[in-house]
Design an enzyme around this catalytic site. Sequence first.
Site, short mmCIF file in Angstrom:
data_model
loop_
_atom_site.label_atom_id
_atom_site.label_comp_id
_atom_site.label_asym_id
_atom_site.label_seq_id
_atom_site.Cartn_x
_atom_site.Cartn_y
_atom_site.Cartn_z
N ARG A 19 -14.11 -11.48 3.13
CA ARG A 19 -13.31 -10.74 2.14
C ARG A 19 -12.38 -11.74 1.45
O ARG A 19 -11.65 -12.46 2.11
CB ARG A 19 -12.49 -9.64 2.82
CG ARG A 19 -11.50 -8.98 1.89
CD ARG A 19 -10.73 -7.81 2.52
NE ARG A 19 -9.84 -7.26 1.53
CZ ARG A 19 -8.50 -7.33 1.58
NH1 ARG A 19 -7.89 -7.86 2.62
NH2 ARG A 19 -7.77 -6.85 0.59
N GLU B 287 -7.71 -5.89 6.98
CA GLU B 287 -6.80 -6.94 7.47
C GLU B 287 -6.18 -6.50 8.79
O GLU B 287 -5.81 -5.34 8.96
CB GLU B 287 -5.64 -7.22 6.50
CG GLU B 287 -6.02 -7.96 5.25
CD GLU B 287 -4.83 -8.25 4.35
OE1 GLU B 287 -3.70 -8.38 4.86
OE2 GLU B 287 -5.03 -8.32 3.12
N HIS C 163 -5.18 -8.92 -5.78
CA HIS C 163 -4.36 -9.19 -4.59
C HIS C 163 -3.05 -9.81 -5.09
O HIS C 163 -2.72 -10.95 -4.79
CB HIS C 163 -5.12 -10.11 -3.63
CG HIS C 163 -4.66 -10.04 -2.21
ND1 HIS C 163 -5.47 -9.70 -1.14
CD2 HIS C 163 -3.44 -10.28 -1.65
CE1 HIS C 163 -4.79 -9.74 -0.01
NE2 HIS C 163 -3.54 -10.09 -0.29
N ASN D 214 -5.42 -1.88 6.04
CA ASN D 214 -4.77 -3.06 6.61
C ASN D 214 -3.71 -2.58 7.59
O ASN D 214 -2.84 -1.78 7.22
CB ASN D 214 -4.08 -3.90 5.52
CG ASN D 214 -5.07 -4.54 4.56
OD1 ASN D 214 -6.28 -4.44 4.75
ND2 ASN D 214 -4.56 -5.19 3.55
N TYR E 145 -0.81 -3.80 10.46
CA TYR E 145 -0.03 -4.86 11.11
C TYR E 145 1.00 -4.32 12.12
O TYR E 145 1.27 -4.94 13.13
CB TYR E 145 0.69 -5.72 10.08
CG TYR E 145 -0.26 -6.61 9.31
CD1 TYR E 145 -0.70 -7.81 9.86
CD2 TYR E 145 -0.75 -6.24 8.06
CE1 TYR E 145 -1.60 -8.63 9.19
CE2 TYR E 145 -1.64 -7.06 7.38
CZ TYR E 145 -2.07 -8.25 7.95
OH TYR E 145 -2.96 -9.04 7.29
N GLU F 179 -3.27 -3.35 -1.11
CA GLU F 179 -1.91 -2.93 -0.74
C GLU F 179 -1.01 -2.65 -1.94
O GLU F 179 0.01 -3.32 -2.14
CB GLU F 179 -1.27 -4.00 0.15
CG GLU F 179 -2.05 -4.29 1.41
CD GLU F 179 -1.27 -5.15 2.41
OE1 GLU F 179 -0.19 -5.66 2.06
OE2 GLU F 179 -1.73 -5.28 3.56
C1 FCB Z 1 -0.71 -8.44 3.92
C2 FCB Z 1 -1.30 -9.14 2.71
C3 FCB Z 1 -1.92 -10.47 3.02
C4 FCB Z 1 -1.13 -11.25 4.03
C5 FCB Z 1 -0.83 -10.39 5.24
C6 FCB Z 1 -0.07 -11.11 6.31
O1 FCB Z 1 0.29 -7.58 3.54
O2 FCB Z 1 -2.27 -8.33 2.12
O3 FCB Z 1 -2.07 -11.17 1.81
O4 FCB Z 1 0.01 -11.76 3.44
O5 FCB Z 1 -0.10 -9.27 4.86
#
Ligand code: FCB
Length: 441
Positions: A78, A351, A122, A297, A299, A167
């Site tokens: 990707r 992600e 992006h 995504n 985190y 995002e």
């Molecule tokens: C996300 C982004 C990616 C990277 C990660 C850590 O928010 O999409 O570009 O910075 O965080």
Amino acid sequence: MTDSLRFPSTFTWGVATSAFQIEGASSLDGKGPSIWDTFCRQPGAILDGSNGDVACDHYHRFEEDVALIASLGVQAYRFSMAWSRVQPLGHGAWNEAGFDFYDRLLAALEARGIEAHLTLYHWDLPQGLQDRGGWLDRATTVHFADYAREVTRRFGQRLDSIATHNEPWCSANLGYGNAQFAPGVADAKSAIQVSHHLLLSHGLAMTAMRAVAEELKLPVKLGIVLNQWTADPATDSPADRALAEFEYARSVQWFMDPIFKGHYPALALAGHGKNAPDVHAGDLAAIHQPIDFLGVNYYFRAYCSAETPPQAAPAILGHTDMGWEIYPQGLTELLLKLNSEYALPPIYITENGMASADAIEGGAVNDQARIDFLAWHLAALKAAMDQGVDVQGYFLWSLLDNFEWNSGYAKRFGIVHVDYASQQRTPKASAHWYRGLVAAQ
Ligand code: FCB
């Protein structure tokens, strides 16, 4: 390998990057500047004062990087296209030399049999469009659809998927809400209007790409990538619960509801009050159309405390180098919640990964903390799949250490270490672990 990490044989394994974070060559071969080129020049904007002029020099080293991807044994990559590389101003003339770069990159992926998953946007808006008002200007949505149409016409045959945005929450809230990201505006009303224009541009681009895909009978899948989280109240207090509910509405439902239900969430709209966006007749119908996949995504979760100062998340598994709570079960909870609230297309985790303060010692990088993080999150993902969520692939963020936005090069997310002085790439222990995991499937 334990069953918790055994995935279906059809599952797609990949790694992810984005253009501004790795390419460099910021003004080579006709590329126009983007808002991130401009933002990096504002004193104090980037933690280490760096910029994307060279980054990982991927523009010149893409063959070596594609070989690295192949060496991991993953099926898919990707990446994103720098809009101002292929259309320097974001409107008007196309730049053939820019398209040539992506043509060479796709050829390198094809030669190795690696699937290409493209993100159109992006975060690197052409500065030429920013000069006309950027995402606050409705006209930008039409320029974005033109760009999407052109890319699909040229490359659609060679792409497995195209995501419109990466995002949009960040583009709107960090770019226009708190000035942490380009273009560096801090104005709540602007952030909300921008979020609407981003969604509208997604809808217009989907319509444009769909028409090309039908005309040319392209098998390419079309969708969008959203960053998402569950919002947990810190305590059972009504204030914490209300805060968590609002957080989920303004961050997750704000993007999901228009796409999947054709309206903005009432709770968030009411909360935004006079900052609610200017929505024209037909906008929501344009946004509300089928997508072939949803990129998620993940985190961290949102931990919501109405106290002053707010209660901190317990972080039983610790924090990453970004200071983000490590909370794998949030991925299971998020996917189950989304699955119960929406009629979802197949999901890709587009992600997931972590920053750690990695260093080379004796020629190797021992990033055991990242291996743990990945194993926990993949087990959490598998748990959601076992409970019925249709997830078809996982893209690890990131292939390489790279330019981490306002943190510059100070935060390392790669499974491959990059020495920025020599541009030498060194696979970390996590890269070897990931190769083994994929091979064992
Ligand atoms: C996300 C982004 C990616 C990277 C990660 C850590 O928010 O999409 O570009 O910075 O965080």
